[in-house]
Design a protein around this motif. Sequence first.
Motif, PDB file in Angstrom:
ATOM      1  N   ASN A  85       1.055  -1.471  -0.126  1.00 30.90           N
ATOM      2  CA  ASN A  85       0.136   0.212   0.139  1.00 30.90           C
ATOM      3  C   ASN A  85       1.176   1.111   0.073  1.00 30.90           C
ATOM      4  O   ASN A  85       2.454   1.510   0.217  1.00 30.90           O
ATOM      5  N   ALA A  86       0.450   2.579  -0.565  1.00 26.72           N
ATOM      6  CA  ALA A  86       0.895   3.621  -0.246  1.00 26.72           C
ATOM      7  C   ALA A  86      -0.411   4.901   0.072  1.00 26.72           C
ATOM      8  O   ALA A  86      -1.030   4.656  -0.013  1.00 26.72           O
ATOM      9  N   ARG A  87       0.317   5.709   0.198  1.00 23.11           N
ATOM     10  CA  ARG A  87      -0.215   7.677   0.961  1.00 23.11           C
ATOM     11  C   ARG A  87       0.471   8.512   0.918  1.00 23.11           C
ATOM     12  O   ARG A  87       0.892   8.517   1.362  1.00 23.11           O
ATOM     13  N   GLU A  88      -0.193   9.037  -0.384  1.00 24.17           N
ATOM     14  CA  GLU A  88       0.710   9.932  -0.429  1.00 24.17           C
ATOM     15  C   GLU A  88       0.276  11.628  -0.857  1.00 24.17           C
ATOM     16  O   GLU A  88      -0.653  11.394  -0.988  1.00 24.17           O
ATOM     17  N   GLN A  89       0.552  12.610  -0.806  1.00 18.70           N
ATOM     18  CA  GLN A  89       0.121  13.860  -0.924  1.00 18.70           C
ATOM     19  C   GLN A  89       1.048  14.915  -1.926  1.00 18.70           C
ATOM     20  O   GLN A  89       2.302  14.626  -2.201  1.00 18.70           O
ATOM     21  N   VAL A  90       0.028  14.914  -2.894  1.00 18.08           N
ATOM     22  CA  VAL A  90       0.305  15.995  -4.504  1.00 18.08           C
ATOM     23  C   VAL A  90       0.490  17.419  -3.754  1.00 18.08           C
ATOM     24  O   VAL A  90      -1.134  17.736  -4.215  1.00 18.08           O
ATOM     25  N   ALA A  91       1.024  18.425  -4.204  1.00 14.73           N
ATOM     26  CA  ALA A  91       0.657  19.394  -4.335  1.00 14.73           C
ATOM     27  C   ALA A  91       0.604  20.314  -5.312  1.00 14.73           C
ATOM     28  O   ALA A  91       0.689  20.427  -6.173  1.00 14.73           O
TER      29      ALA A  91
END
Length: 156
Positions: A85-91
């Motif tokens: 799994n992965a969790r990322e934020q992109v501005a």
Amino acid sequence: MSSLSFSSLCALALAAVSGGCVVMSESPLQQLEVHAVLGHREVAGVGCVLSNGAGRWFVVAPGRISVERSRDPLTVDCARDGAGNAREQVAPRAPSRFDTDKLIGNLIVKAGLGNYLDHHSGKGFAYPETLTVILHAPQAAAQAEQGEAGGGNVMF
């Protein structure tokens, strides 16, 4: 007669400059391409939920999805059984190219109102067109969760 043609020419020039600028902003939607990688290889069939202040969308990576632009970060949460799994934020970022025609038309027709509304609504922002999320292996994810919960092995 020459003053009539000069007036007509001025009106035509004004219409040409402002003709493409009648719409306040670009489309509120942006198409993105989502990829998931584990150990330097792309993984297929990874379910991803993308969300920002404007809504939530689901895509199976690799895949394409249209999301609503926002000035809020885009959260990308992906998972696949057995793969990780992965969790990322992109501005979001403001458009990089300076569009002189749009600016001139905006100043003439709307006195800059379109740029103001785009900035505050988020429609003037964009996310990167290709998003690549790095999956964490299931075993590493489980160890990390145990460590956070205090359930890991502790040695004295």
